[in-house]
Design a protein around this motif. Structure first.
Motif, PDB file in Angstrom:
ATOM      1  N   GLU A   1       3.292  -6.277  -6.929  1.00  0.00           N
ATOM      2  CA  GLU A   1       4.223  -6.621  -6.056  1.00  0.00           C
ATOM      3  C   GLU A   1       4.270  -5.729  -4.735  1.00  0.00           C
ATOM      4  N   MET A   2       4.376  -4.490  -4.983  1.00  0.00           N
ATOM      5  CA  MET A   2       4.390  -3.681  -3.921  1.00  0.00           C
ATOM      6  C   MET A   2       3.509  -3.695  -3.006  1.00  0.00           C
ATOM      7  N   MET A   3       2.103  -3.991  -3.513  1.00  0.00           N
ATOM      8  CA  MET A   3       1.025  -3.957  -2.721  1.00  0.00           C
ATOM      9  C   MET A   3       0.801  -5.383  -1.882  1.00  0.00           C
ATOM     10  N   GLN A   4       1.743  -6.267  -2.045  1.00  0.00           N
ATOM     11  CA  GLN A   4       1.678  -7.386  -1.303  1.00  0.00           C
ATOM     12  C   GLN A   4       2.294  -7.216   0.002  1.00  0.00           C
ATOM     13  N   GLU A   5       3.014  -6.137   0.190  1.00  0.00           N
ATOM     14  CA  GLU A   5       3.846  -5.844   1.561  1.00  0.00           C
ATOM     15  C   GLU A   5       3.002  -5.232   2.425  1.00  0.00           C
ATOM     16  N   PRO A   6       3.241  -5.492   3.829  1.00  0.00           N
ATOM     17  CA  PRO A   6       2.254  -4.819   4.659  1.00  0.00           C
ATOM     18  C   PRO A   6       3.032  -3.336   4.741  1.00  0.00           C
ATOM     19  N   PHE A   7       2.059  -2.535   5.165  1.00  0.00           N
ATOM     20  CA  PHE A   7       2.110  -1.002   4.826  1.00  0.00           C
ATOM     21  C   PHE A   7       1.840  -0.267   6.215  1.00  0.00           C
TER      22      PHE A   7
ATOM     23  N   PRO B   1      13.934  -6.537   1.203  1.00  0.00           N
ATOM     24  CA  PRO B   1      14.525  -7.067  -0.384  1.00  0.00           C
ATOM     25  C   PRO B   1      14.263  -6.170  -1.463  1.00  0.00           C
ATOM     26  N   PHE B   2      13.224  -5.123  -1.091  1.00  0.00           N
ATOM     27  CA  PHE B   2      12.748  -4.237  -2.354  1.00  0.00           C
ATOM     28  C   PHE B   2      13.985  -2.948  -2.303  1.00  0.00           C
ATOM     29  N   ALA B   3      14.672  -2.955  -1.416  1.00  0.00           N
ATOM     30  CA  ALA B   3      15.484  -1.803  -0.951  1.00  0.00           C
ATOM     31  C   ALA B   3      16.159  -1.277  -2.293  1.00  0.00           C
TER      32      ALA B   3
ATOM     33  N   GLY C   1      12.580  -1.724  10.259  1.00  0.00           N
ATOM     34  CA  GLY C   1      12.542  -2.905   9.853  1.00  0.00           C
ATOM     35  C   GLY C   1      11.235  -3.547   9.324  1.00  0.00           C
ATOM     36  N   TYR C   2      10.180  -2.848   9.470  1.00  0.00           N
ATOM     37  CA  TYR C   2       8.833  -3.185   9.358  1.00  0.00           C
ATOM     38  C   TYR C   2       8.026  -2.791   8.217  1.00  0.00           C
ATOM     39  N   GLY C   3       7.865  -3.443   7.251  1.00  0.00           N
ATOM     40  CA  GLY C   3       6.704  -2.887   6.276  1.00  0.00           C
ATOM     41  C   GLY C   3       7.083  -1.785   5.311  1.00  0.00           C
ATOM     42  N   ALA C   4       6.381  -0.985   4.603  1.00  0.00           N
ATOM     43  CA  ALA C   4       6.810  -0.024   3.564  1.00  0.00           C
ATOM     44  C   ALA C   4       5.699   0.997   3.801  1.00  0.00           C
TER      45      ALA C   4
END
Length: 293
Positions: free
Chosen positions: A186-192, A176-178, A236-239
């Motif tokens: 917000e970015m830090m809510q994503e799994p890395f 969704p952030f692409a 497709g997983y995480g950032a």
């Protein structure tokens, strides 16, 4: 024994002429004649006698010339060997490099260098910044290439910054952030997906969170290699927070997408480091010149 006089005698014997030997050695004919007479006096044995326009060796002179023939051609080869090293045509260049330059920059520079100096050896060691600087300081490396924050710059090295490399947040095209813009919280809510603890980029991300009063990123997948990290995010997983050098091509090929994070612009310093107050060899200077281009 006077080695200089023996050398003159050897070239007289090889050319068969005092005149030719003097011309080859770029000294006067009388000087050659004088040195040979002095050598004969020191040895107590005659070496040669006049013969028409040339000279004739005595039996002893013939044997001595053969013995000298084992010495002076080898001396010439040593002189050529030394000059090749001095001019950077031969020798060994030992490079210590941190992960980023070792994988994305040094191979290309080394290929260009080898094209011009094919007889030079290059040994490249990929290591962390601490060990790279230690190898340089212990004379186990001739040069160190560094990619990371400038705060780690040791005081006893000369630091030449080549350029700055941006650090990007990237996700898969389906995320969704692409290609979007979000806030850092917000970015830090994503799994890395990240490399192991201690990697410079991971430490930069943790430091960034600390600066803004945020919890460290949730690293839910960890790899020791950068390639595995990139492929996991592409799947497709995480950032990931990563050097633009490592993922620029994937972004251009639309296999990954950047995420702009409001107010955040960080970069790595790509630098070449040598020992302070040390004259660089011709080969190393040529390599650094290629890097600067």
């Amino acid at each position: 024994m006077n080695i200089h006089a023996l050398r003159l005698f050897y070239y007289v014997a090889e050319t068969g002429s005092v005149t030719k030997a003097a011309a080859r050695l770029r000294i006067s004919q009388p000087a050659v004649t004088s040195q040979i007479k002095r050598l004969e006096k020191d040895l107590g044995l005659p070496l040669c006698s006049p013969s028409g326009r040339g000279i004739s060796l005595t039996p002893f002179g013939t044997e001595l010339a053969k013995q000298a023939g084992n010495l002076f051609p080898y001396e010439e080869r040593i002189e050529e060997f030394v000059e090749d090293y001095r001019q950077g045509r031969k020798g060994k260049l030992r490079i210590a490099a941190t992960y980023l330059p070792a994988n994305f920059l040094v191979p290309g520079w080394a290929a260009r260098f080898k094209a011009g100096q094919p007889e030079m050896e290059i040994e490249i060691t990929t290591t962390n910044s601490t060990h790279a600087f230690e190898q340089l300081q212990r004379h186990e490396a001739d040069v160190a290439f560094y990619g990371g924050g400038a705060k780690e710059k040791p005081e006893d090295v000369d630091w030449l910054e080549l350029f700055e490399d941006e650090l990007w947040f990237v996700v898969a095209p389906s995320h969704p952030f692409a290609n979007g813009t979000v806030s850092l919280p917000e970015m830090m809510q994503e799994p890395f997906v990240m490399r192991e603890e201690g990697s410079s980029t991971r430490e930069r991300l943790v430091s960034l969170c600390t600066t803004y009063g945020l919890k460290p990123p949730r690293v839910t997948l960890q790899f020791s290699g950068l390639g595995e990290v990139i492929r996991s995010v592409m799947a497709g997983y995480g950032a990931n927070f990563i050097s633009s050098l490592a993922v620029r091509d994937y972004v251009e090929w639309k296999q990954l997408c950047r995420v702009q994070v409001e107010g955040i612009q960080l970069s790595n310093h790509i630098a070449v480091c040598t020992r302070k107050n040390e004259t660089l060899s011709a080969g190393l200077q040529r390599f650094i010149d290629i890097c600067r281009e």
